[in-house]
Write a protein that holds these residues in place. Sequence first.
Motif, PDB file in Angstrom:
ATOM      1  N   TYR A 102     -17.757   0.618  -3.504  1.00 18.09           N
ATOM      2  CA  TYR A 102     -16.469   0.500  -2.818  1.00 18.09           C
ATOM      3  C   TYR A 102     -15.708   1.809  -2.631  1.00 18.09           C
ATOM      4  N   CYS A 103     -15.742   2.711  -3.579  1.00 19.33           N
ATOM      5  CA  CYS A 103     -14.831   3.867  -3.534  1.00 19.33           C
ATOM      6  C   CYS A 103     -15.487   5.091  -2.914  1.00 19.33           C
ATOM      7  N   CYS A 106     -14.893   6.754   0.707  1.00 14.85           N
ATOM      8  CA  CYS A 106     -13.719   7.596   0.976  1.00 14.85           C
ATOM      9  C   CYS A 106     -13.575   8.699  -0.072  1.00 14.85           C
ATOM     10  N   HIS A 107     -13.710   8.328  -1.358  1.00 14.07           N
ATOM     11  CA  HIS A 107     -13.407   9.305  -2.416  1.00 14.07           C
ATOM     12  C   HIS A 107     -14.577  10.234  -2.730  1.00 14.07           C
ATOM     13  N   PHE A 121     -11.826   9.233   8.916  1.00 18.92           N
ATOM     14  CA  PHE A 121     -10.799   8.707   8.016  1.00 18.92           C
ATOM     15  C   PHE A 121     -10.129   9.882   7.314  1.00 18.92           C
ATOM     16  N   PRO A 124      -8.836  11.461   1.385  1.00 17.58           N
ATOM     17  CA  PRO A 124      -7.959  11.036   0.284  1.00 17.58           C
ATOM     18  C   PRO A 124      -7.776  12.171  -0.727  1.00 17.58           C
ATOM     19  N   PRO A 125      -6.713  12.118  -1.531  1.00 18.03           N
ATOM     20  CA  PRO A 125      -6.561  13.154  -2.550  1.00 18.03           C
ATOM     21  C   PRO A 125      -7.675  13.026  -3.589  1.00 18.03           C
ATOM     22  N   LEU A 127      -9.505  12.529  -7.090  1.00 18.62           N
ATOM     23  CA  LEU A 127      -9.170  11.704  -8.256  1.00 18.62           C
ATOM     24  C   LEU A 127      -9.238  12.525  -9.543  1.00 18.62           C
ATOM     25  N   LYS A 131      -2.590  15.111 -11.880  1.00 14.89           N
ATOM     26  CA  LYS A 131      -1.756  13.915 -11.681  1.00 14.89           C
ATOM     27  C   LYS A 131      -2.499  12.648 -12.121  1.00 14.89           C
ATOM     28  N   ILE A 132      -3.718  12.466 -11.581  1.00  8.22           N
ATOM     29  CA  ILE A 132      -4.428  11.216 -11.870  1.00  8.22           C
ATOM     30  C   ILE A 132      -5.035  11.241 -13.286  1.00  8.22           C
ATOM     31  N   GLN A 148      -2.480   1.747  -1.685  1.00  9.08           N
ATOM     32  CA  GLN A 148      -1.398   2.750  -1.683  1.00  9.08           C
ATOM     33  C   GLN A 148      -1.385   3.408  -0.305  1.00  9.08           C
ATOM     34  N   ASN A 149      -0.278   3.284   0.406  1.00  3.64           N
ATOM     35  CA  ASN A 149      -0.171   3.795   1.778  1.00  3.64           C
ATOM     36  C   ASN A 149      -1.388   3.382   2.614  1.00  3.64           C
ATOM     37  N   ILE A 150      -2.229   4.356   3.063  1.00 10.43           N
ATOM     38  CA  ILE A 150      -3.331   3.936   3.941  1.00 10.43           C
ATOM     39  C   ILE A 150      -4.553   3.437   3.162  1.00 10.43           C
ATOM     40  N   MET A 151      -4.549   3.573   1.836  1.00 11.71           N
ATOM     41  CA  MET A 151      -5.663   2.973   1.087  1.00 11.71           C
ATOM     42  C   MET A 151      -5.401   1.480   0.945  1.00 11.71           C
ATOM     43  N   TYR A 154      -8.056  -3.583  -2.892  1.00 11.31           N
ATOM     44  CA  TYR A 154      -9.422  -4.066  -3.137  1.00 11.31           C
ATOM     45  C   TYR A 154      -9.431  -5.269  -4.072  1.00 11.31           C
ATOM     46  N   ILE A 158     -12.960  -6.736  -5.502  1.00 12.65           N
ATOM     47  CA  ILE A 158     -13.307  -6.312  -6.865  1.00 12.65           C
ATOM     48  C   ILE A 158     -12.520  -7.136  -7.893  1.00 12.65           C
TER      49      ILE A 158
HETATM   50  C1  HEC Z   1     -10.905   3.359   2.910  1.00 12.61           C
HETATM   51  C2  HEC Z   1     -10.911   4.531   2.100  1.00 12.61           C
HETATM   52  C3  HEC Z   1     -10.653   4.356   0.616  1.00 12.61           C
HETATM   53  C4  HEC Z   1     -11.350   3.574  -0.278  1.00 12.61           C
HETATM   54  C5  HEC Z   1     -12.556   2.731   0.008  1.00 12.61           C
HETATM   55  C6  HEC Z   1     -10.725   3.787  -1.561  1.00 12.61           C
HETATM   56  N1  HEC Z   1      -9.678   4.637  -1.448  1.00 12.61           N
HETATM   57 FE1  HEC Z   1      -8.475   5.273  -2.939  1.00 12.61          FE
HETATM   58  N2  HEC Z   1      -7.350   6.293  -1.610  1.00 12.61           N
HETATM   59  C7  HEC Z   1      -7.631   6.450  -0.275  1.00 12.61           C
HETATM   60  C8  HEC Z   1      -6.587   7.242   0.356  1.00 12.61           C
HETATM   61  C9  HEC Z   1      -6.527   7.671   1.796  1.00 12.61           C
HETATM   62  C10 HEC Z   1      -5.645   7.528  -0.674  1.00 12.61           C
HETATM   63  C11 HEC Z   1      -4.336   8.259  -0.529  1.00 12.61           C
HETATM   64  C12 HEC Z   1      -3.280   7.249  -0.166  1.00 12.61           C
HETATM   65  C13 HEC Z   1      -1.918   7.868   0.005  1.00 12.61           C
HETATM   66  O1  HEC Z   1      -1.709   8.549   1.010  1.00 12.61           O
HETATM   67  O2  HEC Z   1      -1.071   7.677  -0.867  1.00 12.61           O
HETATM   68  C14 HEC Z   1      -6.182   6.927  -1.885  1.00 12.61           C
HETATM   69  C15 HEC Z   1      -5.545   6.992  -3.116  1.00 12.61           C
HETATM   70  C16 HEC Z   1      -6.109   6.614  -4.308  1.00 12.61           C
HETATM   71  C17 HEC Z   1      -5.526   6.848  -5.615  1.00 12.61           C
HETATM   72  C18 HEC Z   1      -4.213   7.551  -5.880  1.00 12.61           C
HETATM   73  C19 HEC Z   1      -4.427   9.052  -5.716  1.00 12.61           C
HETATM   74  C20 HEC Z   1      -3.142   9.835  -5.718  1.00 12.61           C
HETATM   75  O3  HEC Z   1      -3.226  11.055  -5.966  1.00 12.61           O
HETATM   76  O4  HEC Z   1      -2.056   9.271  -5.459  1.00 12.61           O
HETATM   77  C21 HEC Z   1      -6.396   6.328  -6.539  1.00 12.61           C
HETATM   78  C22 HEC Z   1      -6.245   6.348  -8.046  1.00 12.61           C
HETATM   79  C23 HEC Z   1      -7.499   5.748  -5.803  1.00 12.61           C
HETATM   80  N3  HEC Z   1      -7.302   5.932  -4.447  1.00 12.61           N
HETATM   81  C24 HEC Z   1      -8.581   5.125  -6.380  1.00 12.61           C
HETATM   82  C25 HEC Z   1      -9.554   4.430  -5.654  1.00 12.61           C
HETATM   83  C26 HEC Z   1     -10.609   3.658  -6.266  1.00 12.61           C
HETATM   84  C27 HEC Z   1     -10.871   3.556  -7.747  1.00 12.61           C
HETATM   85  C28 HEC Z   1     -11.316   3.096  -5.234  1.00 12.61           C
HETATM   86  C29 HEC Z   1     -12.464   2.129  -5.326  1.00 12.61           C
HETATM   87  C30 HEC Z   1     -12.176   0.894  -6.021  1.00 12.61           C
HETATM   88  C31 HEC Z   1     -10.714   3.524  -3.992  1.00 12.61           C
HETATM   89  N4  HEC Z   1      -9.644   4.329  -4.283  1.00 12.61           N
HETATM   90  C32 HEC Z   1     -11.148   3.182  -2.723  1.00 12.61           C
HETATM   91  C33 HEC Z   1      -8.704   5.923   0.386  1.00 12.61           C
HETATM   92  C34 HEC Z   1      -9.606   5.027  -0.139  1.00 12.61           C
END
Ligand code: HEC
Length: 192
Positions: A102-103, A106-107, A121, A124-125, A127, A131-132, A148-151, A154, A158
């Motif tokens: 899943y993650c 993007c990440h 896409f 993303p910041p 991880l 901060k994290i 969170q915002n555009i994320m 799940y 999940i």
């Molecule tokens: C579709 C793309 C995408 C997927 C898939 C995704 N993320 Fe993200 N995630 C992002 C984006 C883009 C951000 C930043 C959002 C924002 O602007 O605040 C983010 C932010 C985060 C943050 C906060 C980071 C911060 O510095 O604020 C965490 C923690 C995180 N994701 C964990 C996960 C985890 C764990 C998964 C899998 C379960 C996941 N993400 C799946 C795109 C994604």
Amino acid sequence: MIKKLLFIATASVLLPSCDKTSPEMDFMPDMYESTSYKAQKEDANSKDGAAARVPPEGTVPRGFQPYHYGVNETDRAGKELRNPLLSTHANMGRGQKIFNIYCIVCHGLKGTGEGFVVPPFPRPPSLLTEKIRNWPDGSIFHVITRGQNIMPSYAVQIQPDDRWAVILYVRALQRAGNATAEDMKELEKQSK
Ligand code: HEC
């Protein structure tokens, strides 16, 4: 010889012959002709005329865990929620599997934001940031649950325990991405 004849006679009675298009008889037809309504059909006996019943107010499906934090309550979730899973090899492996399903898109493989869909896409910041790393597990759980915002959220894909497991794996990625001299010594020792 008699045995053989008996066998052929019995078989021809029991086995359906090959040139028929319908079976000889329905054996216990109730087993496959269910009298229940189809979900999308009408039911004259129901109040609203629909076969599918609306669950009574206030009920939840079996095993469902309500989530009491609004989308902007990342900090409160971090303070109040605890990871119920131990940081074991098995749980981390489970988390790795979920992360890679899943993650990772993007990440990225290492959590630094170089996912397969980036770009187009937005990136993303990472991880692995301070901060994290300083975020409690509950805050990460919150972002996976609510988005969170555009994320996106799940929560549907999940299950809660898998969300906690994925956090253990994110912690492992953070440690791997910020290895200390001590970690390197440990690694050298293990590879000898
Ligand atoms: C579709 C793309 C995408 C997927 C898939 C995704 N993320 Fe993200 N995630 C992002 C984006 C883009 C951000 C930043 C959002 C924002 O602007 O605040 C983010 C932010 C985060 C943050 C906060 C980071 C911060 O510095 O604020 C965490 C923690 C995180 N994701 C964990 C996960 C985890 C764990 C998964 C899998 C379960 C996941 N993400 C799946 C795109 C994604």
